[in-house]
Design a protein around this motif. Sequence first.
Motif, short mmCIF file in Angstrom:
data_model
loop_
_atom_site.label_atom_id
_atom_site.label_comp_id
_atom_site.label_asym_id
_atom_site.label_seq_id
_atom_site.Cartn_x
_atom_site.Cartn_y
_atom_site.Cartn_z
N HIS A 764 52.97 40.54 43.18
CA HIS A 764 52.08 40.87 44.30
C HIS A 764 50.98 41.83 43.85
N TYR A 765 51.30 42.72 42.92
CA TYR A 765 50.28 43.59 42.33
C TYR A 765 49.17 42.74 41.72
N CYS A 766 49.55 41.74 40.95
CA CYS A 766 48.56 40.86 40.32
C CYS A 766 47.72 40.15 41.36
N GLN A 767 48.35 39.64 42.40
CA GLN A 767 47.61 38.92 43.42
C GLN A 767 46.65 39.85 44.17
N ALA A 768 47.07 41.08 44.39
CA ALA A 768 46.18 42.05 45.03
C ALA A 768 44.99 42.37 44.13
N MET A 769 45.26 42.56 42.82
CA MET A 769 44.17 42.83 41.88
C MET A 769 43.22 41.65 41.78
N GLU A 770 43.76 40.46 41.80
CA GLU A 770 42.93 39.26 41.73
C GLU A 770 42.06 39.12 42.98
N ALA A 771 42.58 39.56 44.12
CA ALA A 771 41.76 39.55 45.34
C ALA A 771 40.58 40.50 45.21
N LEU A 772 40.80 41.65 44.56
CA LEU A 772 39.72 42.63 44.41
C LEU A 772 38.58 42.10 43.55
N GLN A 773 38.90 41.18 42.65
CA GLN A 773 37.84 40.61 41.81
C GLN A 773 36.82 39.83 42.63
N GLU A 774 37.21 39.43 43.84
CA GLU A 774 36.30 38.68 44.71
C GLU A 774 35.42 39.61 45.54
N MET A 775 35.72 40.91 45.53
CA MET A 775 34.99 41.86 46.37
C MET A 775 33.57 42.07 45.84
N PRO A 776 32.59 42.12 46.74
CA PRO A 776 31.19 42.29 46.30
C PRO A 776 30.79 43.76 46.13
N ARG A 777 31.76 44.65 45.98
CA ARG A 777 31.42 46.07 45.85
C ARG A 777 32.42 46.75 44.92
N ASN A 778 32.19 48.04 44.67
CA ASN A 778 33.06 48.82 43.79
C ASN A 778 34.48 48.88 44.35
N THR A 779 35.47 48.64 43.49
CA THR A 779 36.86 48.62 43.96
C THR A 779 37.74 49.58 43.17
N ALA A 780 37.12 50.54 42.46
CA ALA A 780 37.90 51.44 41.60
C ALA A 780 38.96 52.20 42.40
N PHE A 781 38.59 52.67 43.58
CA PHE A 781 39.54 53.45 44.37
C PHE A 781 40.71 52.58 44.81
N LEU A 782 40.41 51.36 45.23
CA LEU A 782 41.48 50.47 45.67
C LEU A 782 42.41 50.12 44.51
N LYS A 783 41.85 49.97 43.32
CA LYS A 783 42.68 49.69 42.14
C LYS A 783 43.63 50.84 41.87
N HIS A 784 43.11 52.06 41.94
CA HIS A 784 43.97 53.20 41.68
C HIS A 784 44.95 53.44 42.83
N LEU A 785 44.54 53.10 44.03
CA LEU A 785 45.49 53.16 45.15
C LEU A 785 46.64 52.19 44.89
N LEU A 786 46.33 51.00 44.44
CA LEU A 786 47.36 50.00 44.14
C LEU A 786 48.25 50.48 43.01
N ASN A 787 47.63 51.05 41.96
CA ASN A 787 48.44 51.60 40.86
C ASN A 787 49.34 52.72 41.35
N TYR A 788 48.80 53.54 42.25
CA TYR A 788 49.62 54.60 42.84
C TYR A 788 50.80 54.01 43.61
N MET A 789 50.54 52.96 44.36
CA MET A 789 51.59 52.35 45.18
C MET A 789 52.77 51.87 44.34
N VAL A 790 52.48 51.25 43.21
CA VAL A 790 53.57 50.67 42.42
C VAL A 790 54.16 51.66 41.42
N ASN A 791 53.48 52.79 41.20
CA ASN A 791 53.99 53.76 40.22
C ASN A 791 54.51 55.04 40.85
N ARG A 792 54.38 55.17 42.16
CA ARG A 792 54.77 56.42 42.82
C ARG A 792 56.28 56.62 42.74
N GLU A 793 56.68 57.88 42.87
CA GLU A 793 58.09 58.22 42.81
C GLU A 793 58.61 58.76 44.14
#
Length: 794
Positions: A764-793
Amino acid sequence: MNVAYTDYADTGYRQAEQKAAQYFASLHVRVQDKSYVPILTEDILLWKRKHVHRQSWLSSIMPAKKKPDNRDYHRYIGWLNYTGELDDYLDRSISYIYMRDMGLALDSPDTKERIRRVVANTKKLLVRSIGTKEGDTPDFMSLAGLYRWAQKEGIETAVIWVINKLKHVASHIPDKMDAEQAQRKLIKIIVGVVMHVMEDMNGETLPAERSARLDDAIRLGYSYGLTYPFIDDLLDSGVLNAKEKEQYSHMIRQALLTGTVPELGQWSGKNMELVHFVHQELRDAFEYIQGRQRPETKQTFFEQSNVFFHSQHVDRIKDLANPNYTNEELYLPIILKSSSSRLIVRSVISAAADEGFEDRTFYYGIYNQLADDFADMYQDMNDGAVTPYTYYLKYRGQRQDLINPFELYWAVISHLIHNVYHSDAKTREVMLDRAINGLKRCKERVGTEKYNEIMDIFASGNPEFNRLIQQMVRKADQVDFLDKLLRDQMVTVLRNERKEKEYFIDTFKTVRDEINRHLQIAKTPGIPPMKESLIDAANYSLEGDGKRLRPILTWVMAVKEYGLQASAIVPLLKSLEYMHTASLIFDDLPSQDNASTRRGRPTLHQVHDSATAEITGLFLIQKAIEEQSSLEGFDPKSVLKLIQYSSQRAGDMCSGQAMDLNSKGMALSLEQLNTVCYYKTGIAFEASLVMPAILAQVKETEIAILKKFAYHAGIAFQIQDDLLDVQGNVEQLGKPGGQDAENNTSTFVSILGQEGASRQMWDHYCQAMEALQEMPRNTAFLKHLLNYMVNRER
């Protein structure tokens, strides 16, 4: 310590040292009599025909597409493809890797066929990667790309393991060490070991065996690669004091001599926690490598490891203030460490090698080491490190006997081309490409004036030869390499990710603090006592140590991406947290999940009672609608659309909770669990993204992308929650662990197990990241939010 084995190890080192001394003596003769100069001059003149061309009259009047900076990955690969140079670029790059990392001879028909195949596959990968958004990390360097490859090869478990290990290592690299370079080297070693194993297999290797061997290669690569940041780099850095370095070095040598990692012993001071972590990681790595050795290769592994570490140690303890080192003392250790580091890789994976592999690898190492030391000489001078270049820089005026390392470098090239690789034309091409490219990169890095100063020092002994070399540096083209491009790109990616992560953390904290200042519900004068107690109960729930993920996400999208006024969206931020907190209050009730702790404090029904909790939840939902209706400065139709959307999604969340309650005690299918998860968790993330998009009146196509991202991100978030529920504790989570099992609730872990749940999360992480590739704007924050989601403790 086994005295007999110690004697054997020392004998092995002396034998290797004797071979290195013979090699060095032959190189010394070539430098003294300059016999390499006429041979290499002829080589360069042959090589020049391909790389230096006169400009045609047509090219002078026809504008050409400007060559981009070769550090700009996307543009540079695109330019090579456009000009038709990509095939040649990849051919020399892959050939070099086969010669350097694989120890193979380039004149072998089998090697030529392998290179041709790898070039074709790499070209497809690179051409596909330049189709991604400008500035995006190439797929093969991203976590999503890595995991997709893992799925294809059936090695998801190993890749998840190494992702977690790399994350753990990165968090323990001290400030005095270069974190990006340490990670890059570790990743490079892992990739190198995987390449070795892949080359050892063929089309007849069964899929199950291929997966098993790649799984093992990743773990072996990590285990061996860990020695670079936590032995080599750590001992080279100023992190440990002299006494600690001595104690640490003794422990490593004892492990290599006895085959057993000794206990850590007494450590104290500021480095105690670091050393304990490193000791545990290295012990696990050492035992993993040792456990994978075949009986017939184990002795070779320990012998080569001892040669590598001891030569590193001998080289490391040199003092630049000592003017009396002999040429042999300067060069023999680097011959040994540079060759043994590559020989170890083959013994680590117990791979077969052809007849000339050991000799090629032994003689080749110093070529790379001298090139690296040339590139790093001024940094090494600043660090007080002794290398042939720093020592020559300091003592050349008073030590006429010192060998000029730059001259030795060219003697090594001549020896390799003609004595080791038997005058093979492809080898000559690749090695001269590499040598001229290294000088070009140096000139570009330090500037023409400084570069000329360097050449005046190191190349003045052979003026005619140097004039030819400098002509090639100025005029030769098509000499750059993919590994350099990828190295620069990887360092850039790691540094950018660190900066973006720091921005993410700073933004997260700043916005969270701002949201917390607005969340408390005020008591207006004259309100009834019952409403006052209701507000107290609501504020108690809001005061907890919540992450505020949803309103933070809304703030970033609204303010940073859509340009909305921060003050104008405060009511929307409050409404999101009110709705979320209300859902948690209901979720914790005895009639539902019966949780005793939430956000590090007793749940509301524990402090008061269930009735108060239920009423407080309803009150917060009403406050959320009130806040949304108070949004000002926006198109009224958009505000109305937002309220309607919010109400619909709140209803969907209720449906999700009802599904969850009705499923207690039932074994849900994965599809059913995904549905429940989306309604319970994914919708809340979706609302955080879609609501500011509605206010900003963005296109429906973009909103559809946001929904797709939220769906997969929400499920990934929930799976990590399920994993933490079985792995974490109250201190980590802010709530008791094991609640799902106690409540007989179907979770991703109960259905798939921890390993299967982790795989689903990364998918699901991959599918979410692949969805961001379709976004017409900067997605750096969303990428790090997603990384935070899967790496949080928590």
